[in-house]
Scaffold this motif. Structure first.
Motif, PDB file in Angstrom:
ATOM      1  N   ILE A 292      -7.352  -0.568   0.299  1.00  0.00           N
ATOM      2  CA  ILE A 292      -7.610   0.691  -0.408  1.00  0.00           C
ATOM      3  C   ILE A 292      -8.158   0.387  -1.810  1.00  0.00           C
ATOM      4  O   ILE A 292      -7.543  -0.346  -2.579  1.00  0.00           O
TER       5      ILE A 292
ATOM      6  N   ASN B 246       0.830  -1.202   0.000  1.00  0.00           N
ATOM      7  CA  ASN B 246       0.000   0.000   0.000  1.00  0.00           C
ATOM      8  C   ASN B 246       0.861   1.246   0.000  1.00  0.00           C
ATOM      9  O   ASN B 246       1.487   1.582   0.986  1.00  0.00           O
ATOM     10  N   GLY B 247       0.901   1.945  -1.131  1.00  0.00           N
ATOM     11  CA  GLY B 247       1.543   3.241  -1.182  1.00  0.00           C
ATOM     12  C   GLY B 247       3.052   3.139  -1.072  1.00  0.00           C
ATOM     13  O   GLY B 247       3.656   2.087  -1.251  1.00  0.00           O
TER      14      GLY B 247
ATOM     15  N   GLY C 252     -10.957   5.029  -3.751  1.00  0.00           N
ATOM     16  CA  GLY C 252     -11.028   6.155  -2.846  1.00  0.00           C
ATOM     17  C   GLY C 252     -11.534   5.820  -1.451  1.00  0.00           C
ATOM     18  O   GLY C 252     -11.776   6.720  -0.645  1.00  0.00           O
TER      19      GLY C 252
ATOM     20  N   GLY D 259     -11.760  10.971   7.055  1.00  0.00           N
ATOM     21  CA  GLY D 259     -12.448  10.738   5.794  1.00  0.00           C
ATOM     22  C   GLY D 259     -13.850  11.310   5.874  1.00  0.00           C
ATOM     23  O   GLY D 259     -14.215  11.992   6.843  1.00  0.00           O
TER      24      GLY D 259
ATOM     25  N   ALA E 107       0.544   9.265   5.688  1.00  0.00           N
ATOM     26  CA  ALA E 107       1.161   7.951   5.583  1.00  0.00           C
ATOM     27  C   ALA E 107       0.766   7.050   6.749  1.00  0.00           C
ATOM     28  O   ALA E 107       0.474   7.521   7.859  1.00  0.00           O
ATOM     29  N   ASP E 108       0.767   5.745   6.489  1.00  0.00           N
ATOM     30  CA  ASP E 108       0.536   4.777   7.557  1.00  0.00           C
ATOM     31  C   ASP E 108       1.552   4.995   8.675  1.00  0.00           C
ATOM     32  O   ASP E 108       2.728   5.260   8.423  1.00  0.00           O
TER      33      ASP E 108
ATOM     34  N   THR F  47      -8.063  10.867   4.293  1.00  0.00           N
ATOM     35  CA  THR F  47      -6.818  11.591   4.509  1.00  0.00           C
ATOM     36  C   THR F  47      -5.684  10.873   3.797  1.00  0.00           C
ATOM     37  O   THR F  47      -5.676   9.641   3.693  1.00  0.00           O
ATOM     38  N   ASN F  48      -4.719  11.658   3.299  1.00  0.00           N
ATOM     39  CA  ASN F  48      -3.618  11.041   2.556  1.00  0.00           C
ATOM     40  C   ASN F  48      -2.344  10.914   3.385  1.00  0.00           C
ATOM     41  O   ASN F  48      -1.266  10.705   2.835  1.00  0.00           O
TER      42      ASN F  48
ATOM     43  N   SER G 160     -12.965   9.882   0.315  1.00  0.00           N
ATOM     44  CA  SER G 160     -12.189  11.130   0.437  1.00  0.00           C
ATOM     45  C   SER G 160     -11.289  11.074   1.668  1.00  0.00           C
ATOM     46  O   SER G 160     -11.291  11.957   2.526  1.00  0.00           O
TER      47      SER G 160
ATOM     48  N   LYS H 261      -4.166   2.102   6.978  1.00  0.00           N
ATOM     49  CA  LYS H 261      -5.240   1.891   6.010  1.00  0.00           C
ATOM     50  C   LYS H 261      -5.057   0.548   5.309  1.00  0.00           C
ATOM     51  O   LYS H 261      -3.964   0.225   4.851  1.00  0.00           O
TER      52      LYS H 261
END
Length: 405
Positions: free
Chosen positions: A202, A21-22, A205, A243, A231-232, A228-229, A226, A199
């Motif tokens: 995912i 994730n990310g 969104g 969110g 980081a974990d 929050t962006n 929507s 998170k």
């Protein structure tokens, strides 16, 4: 595993059912493999069978690596994938794993294995600050959960939202009833207490969002969009944006009307909302899932009504109802009633064999050799004196009244 549940562009090794994730926390990540997925699924299956009654079923699980910057180590989550349309929300747990000569050694959050691995996991996988948060959880977990949770409701303090669904389980009727449904205001879901965010699942969104708090609890949120962006692993303050209420189903299930599914866990286990104080309201189950009500200073709010958020530290709640129990004194004599749950405390009085006393809450103190063996459990009377649980008949060796404040 169905690919429709995998986040697009953010996944690798999809044939193994592992997703990164990310951005990773370092340039190189440990190579996820099928044995890690198998270890996670084995532990997850054993946990859910043991801890959940009538848990929601799924066709598959999603094993994700949230941090794996050091070869041989992984921190992530394992989450149920629920069939679309099923009245259920996915169960999800964090894990920590180390590759050994015999395969992956894996511990789910709250387990002894997790905390054992926590002491040797490299800082590149879990930062020192994250490790400190989990250690503080373990310290808090040594005490049983009481009525007060130290949590607020997930919207601004002083504002009102609607209770759209009373206490229920992840699949509605599954036990325990660890969740409530909420909606209202501007729809912005906020952190109910300081906590580290993670998170999982995912997609489109949406995600299943977990906040790990420092008081032994974690809270989870489903259906939001929507997001929050951040980081974990980021520490969010009380009131930080998480969110927006929606109908997101990143790992399947169903949703009717935009809301947030707000769940409690403690020691990695689903924690009942029943009798808990959250945001100044004490929640109670109804005769069926999604029913029930909340009570605050003699004001009762049923499902469909509005709750004012008092925040995470609302102060003492309503006094617990006393429970009448019978004294069982050794050899028909009398038992001492103490000022505190210690044998060295001042003796405030005695109670005779067969006498009725009223207990209101419990705590743990000195070990006493009672009628059913040794016990450290004590009960506080309505007179504020303490009696050993080994000298009263409650019908159980476990607590039967809430924990004392």
């Amino acid at each position: 595993m169905s690919n429709r549940y995998l986040p697009k562009l953010l996944c690798t090794a999809s044939l193994l059912g592992i997703c990164i994730n990310g951005p990773l926390r370092a340039a190189e990540a440990s190579k996820p493999d099928n044995s890690l997925r198998q270890a996670a699924n084995t532990a997850f299956s054993a946990h859910t069978v043991k801890s959940l009654a009538d848990a929601p079923t799924s066709d598959d699980t999603l094993v994700e690596v949230l941090a794996g910057a050091v070869p041989g180590w992984a921190f992530g989550s394992v989450t149920q994938v629920i069939n679309d349309g099923r009245d259920a929300a996915p169960v999800s747990l964090l894990y920590l794993a180390q590759r050994t000569a015999g395969g992956w050694k894996l511990g789910l959050e709250g387990s002894d294995s997790f905390f054992s691995l926590l002491e040797s996991v490299p800082d590149q996988v879990l930062s020192r600050a994250e490790k400190a948060t989990f250690r503080s959880q373990r310290a808090a977990l040594k005490q049983l959960a009481g009525v007060e949770t130290g949590l607020g409701l997930p919207w601004p303090k002083g504002a009102s939202w609607r209770l759209t669904g009373g206490p229920h389980g992840n699949s509605g009727s599954s036990r325990p009833y660890d969740s409530i449904d909420l909606a209202g205001g501007d729809g912005r879901v906020l952190a109910p207490r300081n906590g580290r965010i993670y998170k999982s699942c995912i997609r489109n969104g949406s995600a299943l969002v977990t906040l790990v708090h420092d008081n032994g609890y974690s809270t989870r949120y489903y259906h939001m969009e929507s997001l929050t962006n951040v980081a974990d692993g980021t520490m969010l303050a009380t009131g930080a944006y998480l969110g927006h209420i929606a109908n997101g189903l990143p790992c399947g299930g169903s949703s009717s009307g935009a809301h947030v599914h707000y769940s409690l866990t403690r020691n990695g286990n689903a924690e009942p909302f029943n009798n808990k104080l959250v945001g100044g309201w004490q929640f109670f189950e109804g005769s069926s899932p999604y029913q029930g009500y909340a009570l605050r200073r003699n004001v009762r709010v049923n499902v469909g009504g509005y709750l004012i958020n008092d925040g995470p530290n609302p102060g003492p709640g309503p006094d617990p109802e006393p429970m009448v129990v019978i004294v069982r004194a050794p050899n028909g004599a009398k038992v001492n009633l103490y000022k505190s749950p210690q044998l060295s405390a001042t003796v405030l009085g005695t109670a005779g064999h067969g006498e009725s006393v009223k207990i209101v809450c419990h705590a743990y103190g000195d070990a006493v050799q009672g009628n059913w063996g040794s016990t450290k459990l004590w009960n506080r009377l309505t007179t504020n004196a303490w009696v050993s649980d080994g000298h009263v008949e409650t019908g159980s060796n476990n607590p039967v009244v809430p924990a004392c404040p």
